[in-house]
Write a protein that holds these residues in place. Structure first.
Motif, PDB file in Angstrom:
ATOM      1  N   ARG A 140      13.875   8.287 -11.485  1.00 38.54           N
ATOM      2  CA  ARG A 140      14.196   8.451  -9.919  1.00 38.54           C
ATOM      3  C   ARG A 140      15.225   7.519  -9.899  1.00 38.54           C
ATOM      4  N   ILE A 141      14.848   6.447 -10.480  1.00 34.15           N
ATOM      5  CA  ILE A 141      15.681   4.855  -9.962  1.00 34.15           C
ATOM      6  C   ILE A 141      16.901   5.147 -10.762  1.00 34.15           C
TER       7      ILE A 141
ATOM      8  N   GLU B 171       1.015  -1.145   0.532  1.00 35.81           N
ATOM      9  CA  GLU B 171      -0.383   0.181   0.659  1.00 35.81           C
ATOM     10  C   GLU B 171       0.648   1.357   0.003  1.00 35.81           C
ATOM     11  N   GLY B 172       0.428   1.944  -0.401  1.00 38.99           N
ATOM     12  CA  GLY B 172       1.371   3.990  -0.486  1.00 38.99           C
ATOM     13  C   GLY B 172       1.021   3.937  -1.799  1.00 38.99           C
ATOM     14  N   ASN B 173       1.772   5.422  -2.190  1.00 41.55           N
ATOM     15  CA  ASN B 173       1.852   5.930  -3.507  1.00 41.55           C
ATOM     16  C   ASN B 173       2.802   5.464  -4.051  1.00 41.55           C
ATOM     17  N   ILE B 174       2.337   5.031  -5.439  1.00 37.00           N
ATOM     18  CA  ILE B 174       2.826   3.631  -6.439  1.00 37.00           C
ATOM     19  C   ILE B 174       4.475   4.324  -7.295  1.00 37.00           C
ATOM     20  N   ASN B 175       5.215   4.961  -6.934  1.00 40.73           N
ATOM     21  CA  ASN B 175       6.559   5.340  -7.265  1.00 40.73           C
ATOM     22  C   ASN B 175       7.594   5.223  -6.421  1.00 40.73           C
ATOM     23  N   GLU B 176       6.468   5.881  -4.497  1.00 40.38           N
ATOM     24  CA  GLU B 176       7.297   5.665  -3.972  1.00 40.38           C
ATOM     25  C   GLU B 176       8.061   4.202  -3.054  1.00 40.38           C
ATOM     26  N   THR B 177       6.527   3.842  -2.904  1.00 40.47           N
ATOM     27  CA  THR B 177       6.213   2.503  -2.422  1.00 40.47           C
ATOM     28  C   THR B 177       7.331   0.956  -3.616  1.00 40.47           C
TER      29      THR B 177
ATOM     30  N   PHE C 198      -2.751  15.728 -15.686  1.00 38.91           N
ATOM     31  CA  PHE C 198      -2.717  15.948 -14.750  1.00 38.91           C
ATOM     32  C   PHE C 198      -2.265  15.319 -14.021  1.00 38.91           C
ATOM     33  N   VAL C 199      -1.723  14.335 -13.528  1.00 38.05           N
ATOM     34  CA  VAL C 199      -0.937  13.694 -12.840  1.00 38.05           C
ATOM     35  C   VAL C 199       0.446  12.767 -12.885  1.00 38.05           C
ATOM     36  N   GLY C 200       1.150  13.185 -14.253  1.00 42.75           N
ATOM     37  CA  GLY C 200       2.043  12.641 -14.842  1.00 42.75           C
ATOM     38  C   GLY C 200       2.113  10.921 -15.082  1.00 42.75           C
ATOM     39  N   SER C 201       2.869  10.564 -16.125  1.00 42.17           N
ATOM     40  CA  SER C 201       2.712   9.457 -16.341  1.00 42.17           C
ATOM     41  C   SER C 201       3.651   8.431 -14.757  1.00 42.17           C
ATOM     42  N   ASN C 202       3.202   7.460 -14.435  1.00 41.28           N
ATOM     43  CA  ASN C 202       4.210   6.641 -13.006  1.00 41.28           C
ATOM     44  C   ASN C 202       5.604   5.692 -14.019  1.00 41.28           C
ATOM     45  N   THR C 203       5.365   5.949 -15.891  1.00 45.98           N
ATOM     46  CA  THR C 203       6.997   5.681 -16.454  1.00 45.98           C
ATOM     47  C   THR C 203       7.635   6.143 -15.920  1.00 45.98           C
ATOM     48  N   ILE C 204       6.970   7.594 -16.718  1.00 46.98           N
ATOM     49  CA  ILE C 204       8.568   8.498 -16.585  1.00 46.98           C
ATOM     50  C   ILE C 204       9.098   8.945 -15.056  1.00 46.98           C
TER      51      ILE C 204
END
Length: 283
Positions: free
Chosen positions: A274-275, A230-236, A263-269
């Motif tokens: 950051r990775i 659970e949590g923010n997708i990218n952070e988690t 509006f929320v940006g792409s999780n992929t980008i």
């Protein structure tokens, strides 16, 4: 013939890209094609200097500038050839037998797409020479490539080591299922420890889909560790990757609508920015 298209530009990240392409070509037993592009940059524009210097002087200077551009172009071709030869030598010393070299004029994405019918995998650095020293910066062509390419894109960071583990980010959506099937069918990641990770979301029957995905991977013979978080997708996902020392991450590209991405940006980008480990993006 399917090929590993490996894009090199002479930047500091080139060695890592060459190593990644070499690893993939050996693992898949495919031809390794090194691709280098010469992008034409306007040197002197269309400025009008007639108000500052006489016409005769302007004509002479423009001629000299044209000759200089031509000289730079010839040198760029020679440097590109040397870069391709060096990459091929390094790959050959690592055991790759089938190697091709290609130098093109123009946009790198256009050059890659022109080889689409021959491509098995695209290997490219997460940033190019224009962004050296800036960790978050992505290569200027990378997002365009990810939106256009139908083949897997292997995005390489500053350092590449042969992966011993990988993580699949699974959200139960169609793009994730396509990515999962490509992992199962592809062979590149077979024999490497797999972590199947999902972040709880509103996708109907997520847990059932997740469990089914895990079984499909196990049926293929992969050693699978599962985690539903659970949590923010990218952070988690980033935290899980670091805590479990995962060497490589696999994601489906652009799972949300274009309006939502606006509006929320792409999780992929966001993950790419950051990775610190290689990321394979599958459509």
């Amino acid at each position: 013939m399917e090929k590993i298209i490996t894009c090199i530009d002479g930047s500091a990240i080139t060695t890592s890209v060459v190593n990644a392409g070499t690893w993939a070509a050996k693992k898949l037993d495919k031809t390794l094609t090194f691709l280098h592009t010469l992008e034409k940059k306007q040197q002197h524009g269309a400025d009008d200097y007639s108000g500052a210097i006489g016409l005769g002087a302007q004509s002479k200077l423009l001629k000299e500038m044209t000759e200089l551009d031509e000289q730079k172009s010839r040198l760029a071709v020679k440097l590109g050839d040397e870069l391709l030869n060096s990459a091929a030598t390094a790959a050959r010393s690592s055991g790759v037998v089938n190697i091709e070299k290609a130098q093109r004029h123009g946009d790198i994405v256009d050059a890659i797409m022109s080889l689409e019918d021959q491509t098995r995998l695209i290997v490219i650095g997460r940033k190019g020479a224009e962004h050296e020293g800036d960790f978050k910066a992505l290569g200027s062509h990378l997002e365009t490539l990810l939106r256009k390419a139908s083949d897997p894109v292997f995005v390489v960071p500053e350092q590449f080591v042969e992966p011993k583990s990988f993580m699949i980010a699974y959200d139960g959506r169609e793009t994730a299922d396509r990515a999962l099937q490509k992992v199962i069918d592809g062979g590149l990641l077979h024999g490497i420890d797999c972590h199947l990770v999902s972040i709880k979301n509103n996708e109907p029957l997520l847990i059932d889909k997740f469990n089914s995905a895990a079984e499909r991977l196990k049926d293929k013979g992969l050693n699978v560790t599962t985690a539903v978080l659970e949590g923010n997708i990218n952070e988690t996902l980033l935290r899980y990757q670091v805590e479990n020392a995962i060497d490589l991450v696999v994601m489906g590209a652009f799972g949300h609508s274009k309006l939502r991405q606006f509006f929320v940006g792409s999780n992929t980008i966001k993950m790419l920015e950051r990775i610190a480990v290689p990321l394979i993006v599958l459509r």
